[in-house]
Design an enzyme around this catalytic site. Structure first.
Site, PDB file in Angstrom:
ATOM      1  N   ASP A  93     -14.245   2.993  -3.890  1.00 22.43           N
ATOM      2  CA  ASP A  93     -14.742   3.619  -2.670  1.00 22.43           C
ATOM      3  C   ASP A  93     -13.751   4.681  -2.198  1.00 22.43           C
ATOM      4  O   ASP A  93     -12.542   4.499  -2.299  1.00 22.43           O
ATOM      5  CB  ASP A  93     -14.927   2.537  -1.595  1.00 22.43           C
TER       6      ASP A  93
ATOM      7  N   HIS B 237     -11.814  -1.994   4.524  1.00 26.36           N
ATOM      8  CA  HIS B 237     -12.644  -3.071   3.993  1.00 26.36           C
ATOM      9  C   HIS B 237     -12.047  -4.415   4.404  1.00 26.36           C
ATOM     10  O   HIS B 237     -10.854  -4.637   4.220  1.00 26.36           O
ATOM     11  CB  HIS B 237     -12.675  -3.041   2.456  1.00 26.36           C
TER      12      HIS B 237
ATOM     13  N   SER C 207      -8.249  -0.179   1.789  1.00 24.27           N
ATOM     14  CA  SER C 207      -8.857  -1.435   1.364  1.00 24.27           C
ATOM     15  C   SER C 207      -7.759  -2.476   1.198  1.00 24.27           C
ATOM     16  O   SER C 207      -6.989  -2.700   2.139  1.00 24.27           O
ATOM     17  CB  SER C 207      -9.677  -1.211   0.087  1.00 24.27           C
TER      18      SER C 207
END
Lengths: 274, 205
Positions: B145, B53, B26
């Site tokens: 996540d 992401h 991310s």
């Protein structure tokens, strides 16, 4: 792959069989990975520890099914989602549609209707809506009701407006809706051109000849055999030179029907029947 | 057989047993991936799945970006595409899933931990299909996540590697994965690059 099916896999297959036998909704040929996830999300909401428990609940309390259906089919969309798809429709397909005296579109798997109204607005801006009929179908009665009502949360409007502009919109979106009580209601003139109807790509047949089919982010939830069935229906519903639009990750490349279509706007997944 | 970074004293996966690798990143992920993905050999026999992401609405240039930096082939899959060797990036705005017939699946279900694609969705579905043949790698990020997905990989008998949170640009995500999944290895990016090179190398048979 595990040699033997896990207990969970067996439970899911039994659940889907029970749903089919009892409620005539056929999820048996859906893609397993996302269905599994959706069922896992639903379990705690129904107070069930196992899929078997959910199956028992469904069979003995059939009213539960409608609530479960919302978990199994929930689809999120926006008006003019992927604006370039709608821009391609306006620029590369509408000119061809002008040559027809009357038009029929089919939005298959319309969910809560955002894309249906996106097409209606473009066709109105291009002066074709008067001679158009849009069939909007889905398997979820609750979603269809919302689609038919055509009321969306006001907070979503600015995103819709931006998408509309990027899709080549000619008028402000406000021209097509009235806002009141936190909701934006699509105008009656749009809604009057749409027929909403319960239709399953898994179990029903073709109901009309149409010039355009748009079915986006529906096939991704189907396993190959069911995808083939659905594309077969589209093939049957479209005359030669008719158009089929898919989601940005969906392709006919792996389909046995690929030779019945040619790429019309490759990057935006518009195909043409040949 | 690999030799593990000495300080961790753990057993690393037997290379022939590794069938696939999945990686989640991310915040700070582009840099972290740039440190590890180029070590995937050009002739790797296994797939390496990557979820990163990105801010919503940004069209992905990841394939172009990493194709120029990697030896292995870099692609973005299409729905139901058969899984083959090389590096596969999840497309923006879709969850990427692994189906049991070794094809790619997609969904536009709600974001998980505010993310679509979500690392958890990829890892969990891949763990289902590859079981103990899967290696999961969680890199830098300011998200939760990946922790549940890493747990799923462990539960299925697979192998989990996490970037040492102390060395990550954003420590939240690797720290969450360490807490939730008790990974076999927690280490630095250069070490992860070496591990990745070894598990993804061509098999001698």
């Amino acid at each position: 792959m595990n040699p033997a099916a896990s207990a969970l896999d067996i439970e899911i297959r039994l659940l889907l069989e029970a749903i089919y036998l009892r409620f005539h909704h056929d999820f048996r040929s859906y893609s397993m990975a996302s269905l599994k996830r959706r069922i896992a999300v639903a379990l705690p909401r129904f107070g069930c520890e196992t899929v078997s428990a959910l199956q028992a609940k469904l069979l003995h309390e059939p009213d539960t099914f409608n609530a479960l259906l919302q978990y199994l089919t929930v689809q999120v969309s926006d008006m003019f989602r992927d604006p370039s798809y709608f821009r391609a429709f306006r620029e590369k397909i509408v000119p061809d549609l002008r040559t027809y005296p009357s038009l029929k579109l089919w939005v298959a798997g319309c969910s809560t209707g955002e894309e249906v109204y996106s097409f209606a607005i473009i066709l109105d801006e291009e002066g074709l809506l008067d001679r158009t009929l849009i069939y909007a179908t889905d398997i979820n009665p609750e979603a269809l009701q919302k689609a038919e009502a055509g009321v969306y949360a006001v907070e979503r409007l600015s995103a819709f407006e931006e998408n509309h502009r990027l899709a080549g919109g000619k008028r402000p979106l406000a021209a097509y809706c009235t806002t009141a009580y936190g909701g934006a209601a699509l105008s009656r003139s749009l809604r009057a051109k749409v027929v909403f109807s319960d239709h399953s790509l898994a179990t029903d047949n073709v109901f009309a000849e149409v010039q355009v089919v748009s079915c986006r982010n529906v096939l991704i939830y189907f396993a190959r055999a069911l995808q083939d069935r659905a594309v077969g229906l589209f093939k049957e519903a479209l005359p030669r030179r008719g158009f089929l639009g898919l989601g940005s990750k969906e392709t006919l490349q792996f389909s046995p029907h690929m030779h019945a279509f040619e790429e019309h706007v490759r990057d935006d997944r518009w195909y043409r029947r040949c | 057989m690999l030799s593990a970074p000495k300080s961790y004293g753990v057993v690393v996966p037997r290379v022939p047993a590794v069938k696939a690798v999945c990686i989640g990143a991310s915040a700070g992920g582009i840099e972290a991936l740039t440190a590890v993905l180029p070590s995937v050999p050009a002739d790797t026999p296994i797939p390496v799945f990557v979820v990163i992401h990105l801010p919503p609405g940004r069209s992905s240039r990841l394939v172009e970006l990493f194709a120029s930096r990697c030896q292995a082939r870099v692609r973005e899959p299409l729905d139901k595409e058969p899984i083959g060797p090389g590096i596969w990036f999840a497309a923006p705005d879709y969850h990427l899933l692994v189906e049991s017939d070794f094809t790619f699946g997609f969904s536009v279900d709600e974001p998980v931990h505010f993310s679509r694609p979500a690392i958890d969705m990829l890892f969990t579905s891949a763990a289902d299909v590859y079981g103990e043949g899967l290696v999961g790698i969680v890199l830098t990020g300011a998200s939760q996540d990946g922790a549940d997905g890493a747990r799923a990989i462990r539960d299925a008998g697979g192998f989990v590697i996490v970037q040492d949170p102390m060395t990550a640009l954003a420590s939240t995500m690797p720290a969450a994965a360490v807490g939730r999944a008790t990974p076999q290895i927690v280490t630095t990016l250069p070490e992860i690059a070496l591990l990745l090179r070894d598990v993804a190398r061509a098999r001698e048979s």
